[in-house]
Design a protein around this motif. Sequence first.
Motif, PDB file in Angstrom:
ATOM      1  N   SER A  29       0.343   4.358   0.001  1.00 41.40           N
ATOM      2  CA  SER A  29       0.027   5.539   0.798  1.00 41.40           C
ATOM      3  C   SER A  29       0.516   5.376   2.240  1.00 41.40           C
ATOM      4  N   THR A  30       0.600   4.109   2.714  1.00 45.98           N
ATOM      5  CA  THR A  30       1.086   3.920   4.089  1.00 45.98           C
ATOM      6  C   THR A  30       2.592   3.647   4.117  1.00 45.98           C
ATOM      7  N   ASN A  73       0.868  -1.174   0.000  1.00 44.14           N
ATOM      8  CA  ASN A  73       0.000   0.000   0.000  1.00 44.14           C
ATOM      9  C   ASN A  73       0.912   1.233   0.000  1.00 44.14           C
TER      10      ASN A  73
HETATM   11  C1  LIG Z   1      -3.832   2.066   2.084  1.00 44.76           C
HETATM   12  O1  LIG Z   1      -3.757   2.618   3.352  1.00 44.76           O
HETATM   13  C2  LIG Z   1      -4.623   3.723   3.553  1.00 44.76           C
HETATM   14  C3  LIG Z   1      -4.311   4.351   4.929  1.00 44.76           C
HETATM   15  O2  LIG Z   1      -4.303   3.363   5.922  1.00 44.76           O
HETATM   16  C4  LIG Z   1      -6.050   3.227   3.443  1.00 44.76           C
HETATM   17  O3  LIG Z   1      -6.960   4.309   3.616  1.00 44.76           O
HETATM   18  C5  LIG Z   1      -6.258   2.605   2.059  1.00 44.76           C
HETATM   19  O4  LIG Z   1      -7.558   2.034   1.979  1.00 44.76           O
HETATM   20  C6  LIG Z   1      -5.222   1.523   1.828  1.00 44.76           C
HETATM   21  N1  LIG Z   1      -5.350   1.066   0.458  1.00 44.76           N
HETATM   22  C7  LIG Z   1      -5.455  -0.220   0.151  1.00 44.76           C
HETATM   23  C8  LIG Z   1      -5.535  -0.550  -1.316  1.00 44.76           C
HETATM   24  O5  LIG Z   1      -5.438  -1.110   0.989  1.00 44.76           O
END
Ligand SMILES: *[C@@H]1O[C@H](CO)[C@@H](O)[C@H](O)[C@H]1NC(C)=O
Length: 379
Positions: free
Chosen positions: A68-69, A66
Amino acid sequence: MTKTQIAFLIAFGLSLLFYLLPRKEYESVVISEPSITLPTGKVHIFYDASFRNKTFDGAFLNWYTNSSTEKYDAAFYPELGLYSSKDPKVIDLHMKQIQSTGVGVVVVSWWPDDFERSPPMSLILEHAQKYGLKVTVHIQNYPNRTLHNLMTNFVKILKMYDAHPAFYKLKVPSKKRPLPLIYIYEPLAFNPNKWNLLLSSTSNFTIRETRFDALFIGLIVEDTDQYVVTNSNFDGFYTWLSLCRSTYASTWYNWPYIQDFARDRGLIFIPSVSPGYDYRLSSDNINPRLIPPRIARNSGMYYNNAWSRAVVSRSKFVAINSFNGWLEGTQIEPAETSEKAYTLLKTNFEDYTPENSDVYLQMTREWVIEFSNRSLYRP
Ligand SMILES: *[C@@H]1O[C@H](CO)[C@@H](O)[C@H](O)[C@H]1NC(C)=O
Ligand SMILES: *[C@@H]1O[C@H](CO)[C@@H](O)[C@H](O)[C@H]1NC(C)=O
Ligand SMILES: *[C@@H]1O[C@H](CO)[C@@H](O)[C@H](O)[C@H]1NC(C)=O
Ligand SMILES: *[C@@H]1O[C@H](CO)[C@@H](O)[C@H](O)[C@H]1NC(C)=O
Ligand SMILES: *[C@@H]1O[C@H](CO)[C@@H](O)[C@H](O)[C@H]1NC(C)=O
């Protein structure tokens, strides 16, 4: 003393000296089996060059499930850290490690130039050549892959790398000259009739006997795939995951039958062996039949079993999946100890202890020797 006596003494002295002087220790393998030459073209290894990192490339790519994290979420953590596949130092070390296993052919996951994952082919070829390795490509099922753009890309690859001494070529009896051997992931995404236009020697659009002829090796999964790939005029087929019993082609016990099927038709069969499997990526866009459940390594026992089944399958080639498939947990590349990885990321990872981090490289070398040796005694 007569001249003969002097000559005898000199000869005796020289041969004594020859036995007494320290000699370079050659590897016993080379002495007892002169016909095994390593690295060997019989063993191929899948290599992922799509890793990018912040310091080297400006952003991480492929390491995070992921983005974004920015959380690294694989089962093992690499000894080199989250490296960049474009770093010449990293590529050089990888080629050196592959050479140490005796594996001769590096099969690079290939994405077109307009994808960030596109591999640094020239760098890989350059460093592979330094270690006596050969390189070919594993054409991925990239978004919007059509048979037309696939062939355009293929012609481009050949134009750019065909003349490179490290570009892999294989001579088979049915062909006049050594040809590149190209792996094609999920070839059955296209209708066999379309493949026939390109690959059948009687088609008006055939690439057979042209400058761009090659040995096309397509993935097989289900038991009917070997027929479809054969009828599409491929030159052979491979299995991607060696996860016993998850699909027909990945089931070790079917390999001798698949090998016979291939041999009877003059085709190439390349079974793949893996040390284990632990897929951590989202399963979107992935064919669900290609994602089996987790398979534990059992301290290398799973890898040993897979290899021993590849040896008895009598296939002429075998492919290792993989050198560095970290997110699938299939890597043989050295992993960091879980202790050190924990201090870095405060996360629990698996590791190869109590063995050293290069234990899978060493196991691979033993099997590569065994596989090469066995094939010497085969009809
Ligand atoms: C990635 O992490 C973010 C923040 O925790 C979350 O909002 C998002 O749904 C995640 N994306 C996936 C594809 O798991
Ligand atoms: C190769 O196989 C032969 C016959 O089985 C055996 O005698 C020899 O020791 C093997 N060599 C290596 C290097 O494994
Ligand atoms: C990025 O990769 C390079 C080697 O390719 C390495 O030296 C560096 O430490 C890596 N950076 C991070 C943040 O992991
Ligand atoms: C792939 O095709 C879809 C639909 O035809 C299009 O929206 C998308 O931009 C294409 N993607 C690429 C990478 O060409
Ligand atoms: C191939 O060419 C021949 C003769 O020009 C033509 O009759 C035939 O229809 C063509 N076949 C295809 C598949 O285009």
